[in-house]
Design an enzyme around this catalytic site. Structure first.
Site, mmCIF file in Angstrom:
data_model
loop_
_atom_site.group_PDB
_atom_site.id
_atom_site.type_symbol
_atom_site.label_atom_id
_atom_site.label_comp_id
_atom_site.label_asym_id
_atom_site.label_seq_id
_atom_site.Cartn_x
_atom_site.Cartn_y
_atom_site.Cartn_z
ATOM 1 N N HIS A 243 0.833 -1.142 0.108
ATOM 2 C CA HIS A 243 -0.121 0.144 0.050
ATOM 3 C C HIS A 243 0.918 1.122 0.006
ATOM 4 O O HIS A 243 0.691 1.942 -0.811
ATOM 5 C CB HIS A 243 -0.954 -0.066 1.338
ATOM 6 C CG HIS A 243 -1.871 -1.014 1.267
ATOM 7 N ND1 HIS A 243 -2.090 -1.617 2.519
ATOM 8 C CD2 HIS A 243 -2.909 -1.627 0.464
ATOM 9 C CE1 HIS A 243 -3.081 -2.594 2.372
ATOM 10 N NE2 HIS A 243 -3.555 -2.409 1.032
ATOM 11 N N LYS B 177 -18.541 -6.590 7.255
ATOM 12 C CA LYS B 177 -17.288 -7.280 6.964
ATOM 13 C C LYS B 177 -16.781 -7.328 8.248
ATOM 14 O O LYS B 177 -16.924 -6.480 9.124
ATOM 15 C CB LYS B 177 -16.460 -6.149 6.153
ATOM 16 C CG LYS B 177 -15.513 -7.088 5.286
ATOM 17 C CD LYS B 177 -14.848 -6.036 4.056
ATOM 18 C CE LYS B 177 -13.584 -6.378 3.597
ATOM 19 N NZ LYS B 177 -13.036 -5.513 2.533
ATOM 20 N N ARG C 128 -2.516 -5.975 -8.883
ATOM 21 C CA ARG C 128 -1.390 -7.051 -8.570
ATOM 22 C C ARG C 128 -1.342 -8.068 -9.376
ATOM 23 O O ARG C 128 -0.566 -8.740 -9.677
ATOM 24 C CB ARG C 128 -1.450 -7.679 -7.139
ATOM 25 C CG ARG C 128 -1.153 -6.598 -5.928
ATOM 26 C CD ARG C 128 -1.649 -7.260 -4.707
ATOM 27 N NE ARG C 128 -3.069 -7.038 -4.866
ATOM 28 C CZ ARG C 128 -3.794 -7.049 -3.427
ATOM 29 N NH1 ARG C 128 -3.213 -7.302 -2.377
ATOM 30 N NH2 ARG C 128 -5.251 -6.848 -3.586
ATOM 31 N N SER D 200 -2.945 -7.775 2.212
ATOM 32 C CA SER D 200 -3.491 -7.673 3.928
ATOM 33 C C SER D 200 -4.044 -9.056 4.221
ATOM 34 O O SER D 200 -3.889 -9.436 5.303
ATOM 35 C CB SER D 200 -4.533 -6.663 3.937
ATOM 36 O OG SER D 200 -4.064 -5.484 3.800
#
Ligand code: ADP
Length: 155
Positions: free
Chosen positions: A19, A43, A92, A130
């Site tokens: 990040h 979440k 990514r 993460s």
């Protein structure tokens, strides 16, 4: 001229060196980048919001053009509210692309023309997420190679 403000939205549960690299690389493109934690009540997070925000402050406090914030509900509406016309996201791999493409198209409509700017992850960071860092922490291994040096994971 209007200030070029980009929002970098995410959970940052926790923030990783991937990040940080992305934000630093994007900084020359904008006047201001707001690293914003999206709060999604459905979440489940490993770290509480206050902890995630605290880490973001610690990591970015030396750069006056990087701000830290949090928001509820739609990212696009948050951007409109604060006058940001750009979103920043990282790519990514192909699954990031598939997911991000749809979200970006939706945000463009919902956010009245908001543009998402994508930067491809650097090869040395493209394996870092993460999710993986959380697994490392929960599994009791050392996550320090993946997190910024300014922060300490408790426990
Ligand atoms: P989310 O809550 O959407 O899963 P994350 O906090 O995991 O958000 O990530 C936020 C953004 O950071 C995403 O655009 C993601 O692609 C990007 N990102 C995460 N890890 C990296 C990395 N290693 N390199 C570049 N970008 C990354």
């Amino acid at each position: 001229m209007e200030k070029k403000i980009a929002v970098f939205p995410g959970s940052f549960d926790p923030i990783t060196i991937g990040h940080v690299d992305l934000v630093k690389r994007a900084l020359p493109l904008f006047d201001e980048i707001i690293v914003a934690v999206g709060i999604n009540s459905t979440k489940k997070y490993l770290f509480p919001l206050e902890q995630r925000l605290e880490w973001l402050y610690q990591v970015f406090q030396k750069e006056p053009r990087i701000k830290v914030d949090s928001f509820q509900n739609l990212t696009a509406h948050y951007c409109q509210r604060i006058g940001a016309r750009y979103l920043l996201r990282g790519l990514r791999n192909a699954s990031d692309f598939d997911y991000e493409k749809t979200i970006s198209q939706l945000n463009h409509i919902v956010g009245g023309g908001i543009e998402t700017v994508f930067l491809i992850a650097q090869p040395e960071y493209s394996h870092i997420s993460s999710t993986i860092v959380r697994e490392i922490i929960v599994g009791g291994a050392d996550a320090t190679p993946f997190i910024p040096k300014e922060i300490t994971i408790p426990g």
